[in-house]
Design an enzyme around this catalytic site. Sequence first.
Site, short mmCIF file in Angstrom:
data_model
loop_
_atom_site.label_atom_id
_atom_site.label_comp_id
_atom_site.label_asym_id
_atom_site.label_seq_id
_atom_site.Cartn_x
_atom_site.Cartn_y
_atom_site.Cartn_z
N GLY A 75 0.84 -0.74 -0.24
CA GLY A 75 -0.11 0.36 -0.03
C GLY A 75 1.13 1.03 -0.23
O GLY A 75 0.29 2.36 -0.40
N THR A 76 2.00 1.50 0.94
CA THR A 76 2.95 2.51 0.80
C THR A 76 3.10 3.11 -0.31
O THR A 76 3.34 4.07 -0.68
CB THR A 76 3.77 2.08 2.03
OG1 THR A 76 2.97 1.98 3.09
CG2 THR A 76 4.88 3.50 2.01
N ASN A 156 -8.72 3.88 8.17
CA ASN A 156 -8.21 2.24 9.35
C ASN A 156 -8.05 2.56 10.21
O ASN A 156 -7.69 1.43 11.42
CB ASN A 156 -6.39 3.18 8.78
CG ASN A 156 -6.27 3.20 8.81
OD1 ASN A 156 -6.27 4.64 7.83
ND2 ASN A 156 -4.88 3.32 9.11
N SER A 204 -3.99 -3.40 -0.26
CA SER A 204 -1.89 -4.51 -0.12
C SER A 204 -2.64 -5.78 0.38
O SER A 204 -3.46 -5.94 0.75
CB SER A 204 -1.70 -3.62 1.16
OG SER A 204 -0.47 -3.69 1.46
N HIS A 206 -1.73 -8.33 2.41
CA HIS A 206 -1.91 -8.68 3.71
C HIS A 206 -2.39 -8.13 4.76
O HIS A 206 -2.69 -8.55 5.57
CB HIS A 206 -0.02 -7.83 4.44
CG HIS A 206 -0.08 -6.42 4.67
ND1 HIS A 206 0.07 -6.51 6.46
CD2 HIS A 206 0.50 -5.74 4.35
CE1 HIS A 206 0.21 -4.92 6.40
NE2 HIS A 206 -0.18 -4.55 4.96
N THR A 242 12.62 -7.10 -10.36
CA THR A 242 11.73 -8.62 -10.61
C THR A 242 10.66 -8.03 -9.55
O THR A 242 10.51 -8.15 -8.94
CB THR A 242 12.76 -9.98 -10.06
OG1 THR A 242 14.03 -9.09 -11.28
CG2 THR A 242 12.50 -10.47 -10.11
N CYS A 330 0.90 2.01 13.18
CA CYS A 330 1.95 3.32 12.87
C CYS A 330 2.24 4.47 13.89
O CYS A 330 3.23 4.94 13.75
CB CYS A 330 2.40 3.94 11.36
SG CYS A 330 0.93 4.54 10.52
C1 LIG Z 1 -2.05 -0.28 5.62
C2 LIG Z 1 -2.39 0.57 4.92
C3 LIG Z 1 -1.70 1.13 3.96
C4 LIG Z 1 0.39 1.35 3.84
O1 LIG Z 1 0.16 -0.68 3.09
P1 LIG Z 1 0.74 -1.15 3.38
O2 LIG Z 1 1.12 -2.67 2.77
O3 LIG Z 1 1.45 -1.73 4.93
O4 LIG Z 1 2.71 -1.00 2.93
C5 LIG Z 1 -2.17 2.41 3.22
N1 LIG Z 1 -3.24 2.68 3.18
C6 LIG Z 1 -3.93 2.49 4.10
C7 LIG Z 1 -5.88 3.37 4.64
C8 LIG Z 1 -3.44 1.40 5.41
O5 LIG Z 1 -4.57 0.77 6.71
#
Ligand SMILES: *Cc1c(COP(=O)(O)O)cnc(C)c1O
Length: 385
Positions: A75-76, A156, A204, A206, A242, A330
Site C-alpha cells: 500500500g505504501t 484504517n 495491499s 496483507h 523483478t 504506525c
Molecule cells: C496499511 C495501510 C497502508 C499501507 O500499506 P502497506 O502495505 O502496509 O504498506 C496504506 N493505507 C492504508 C489505509 C492502510 O491501512
Amino acid sequence: MTSKSIPVYADHAATTPLMPEALDAMLPWLKEGFGNPSSLHSFGREAHKAVEEARATIAECIGAKPEEIFFTSGGTESDNWALKGVMREVRDLGRNRLAVSTIEHHAVLNAAQELVQEGFIVDTIDVRTDGWAKAQSLSNALHPETGLVSIQLANNEIGTIQRIADFARITHRSHAFFHTDAVQAVGHIHVDVRELGVDLLSASAHKFNGPKGVGFLYMKKGTHIRSVQQGGMQELGMRAGTENVPGIVGMSMALKRNVENLAANELHVRQLADKLRDGIRSIYPQAVFHGHHRDRLPGIVSVAIPGHPAEGMLHILDMKGIAVSIGAACNSKVTAISHVLKAIGLSDELASCTLRISFGLDNSAKDVETILNAFRIIKRTDGSS
Ligand SMILES: *Cc1c(COP(=O)(O)O)cnc(C)c1O
C-alpha cells in the site's frame, strides 16, 4: 505468550493472517517455480504465466482490465507512486497542486509532504465528525492547477467509508485525476473501479489475508503518470524490479477467495463488531463510538472509554493475550494523538482513550466474549465506572 488463555487477535486493520489457500498457492513459487518472469526459458515462462494469471484474476475482482493492474511492494508504495507519479507527470501541463483529505494514511500524507519539498502545493479536504469528507471542502480545494485528488475509500482507524464516486465526479469536472487509497476496503467490501469512477486505486495484500510486502496500483488507461522507480522493463516499463512471484500469486488467491465469499465474510465480522459494541455499551455506558453510523467497514470498532487511557488498556489486554490497537499501528510506537481522531474533532482526552478493535475471518463469537470478559475484569479491579 503465556499458556493461561487462548490468544485473541483483534487487530486485523493492522494486518491479517495469511489465508491457508494463499500459502498453498505460493509454495510452488517459493520452491521449484523460482524462475525470473523476465527469463526466456521455461522457468521464466512459467513464472511469467503465473504473474499474468494473477493479474487477470485481480483485475476481474475489482472490475478492471489486466493491463490496468501494476504490482508493487504494498500500500505504501502504491500511494507514493500514485501521488508522485501523477504530479511529476502533470506538472508540465501547469498542474502543480494536489488535494488530500485530513484523514489519509501516512503513506499519502507524507508522500504529499515530500511533493511540497519539490515545489508542489497541497490543499487539504476536511472531514465531518463521522469521518465523511466534505464535498464543499473538496470543491474549495479544487483549483485550475489541481492535478490530483486523493481521498481514501475507507479509514484504517475509524472505518468510515467515503462517497468516492461523488468525489471522483466532482474532481473530474476540474479535469484532475482521482486516486483512492482502498487498502482497507479491497477484499472486505465490494470494490469496483468503474462504479467508483477512480483513475487510480491502491491495495495491499496483507490487509486481506495475503502475504506482506506485495500490493498493486490500479491505473485507468490514459492516466498521466510516470514511473518513480527506474531499472528494468517490468510492469510495461512502469515499475522496475523483478516481480515478487510468490507474493503476487498469494495475493491473487487471497483476493479471489475473499471476493467469492464477500457477503458471508462481511456478515461474519459485522455480527462480531455489533456484539462487541453492545457488550461495551452495557459495561461502559459512557463509551463513545467513532466513525460513520452506517457507512463503515464491517469489522472495525473504534471506541473511546472515557477515564481509561487507551495505552494502559492495550497493555492490560495484551497481558491477557488480546491484541488490539490504539489508533493506527504506525502511530502506536509514538505517544502522539492520532491525526485522524484530531481531524474528526475529538478532544485530546477522548482521543487518548480510543481503542481500535478490528475483526477478521479467524475471529469467533467466543473471541468477543473473551474481550468483553477482560473489560468486565478491568472495570471491577479498577473500581471506576
Ligand atoms: C496499511 C495501510 C497502508 C499501507 O500499506 P502497506 O502495505 O502496509 O504498506 C496504506 N493505507 C492504508 C489505509 C492502510 O491501512
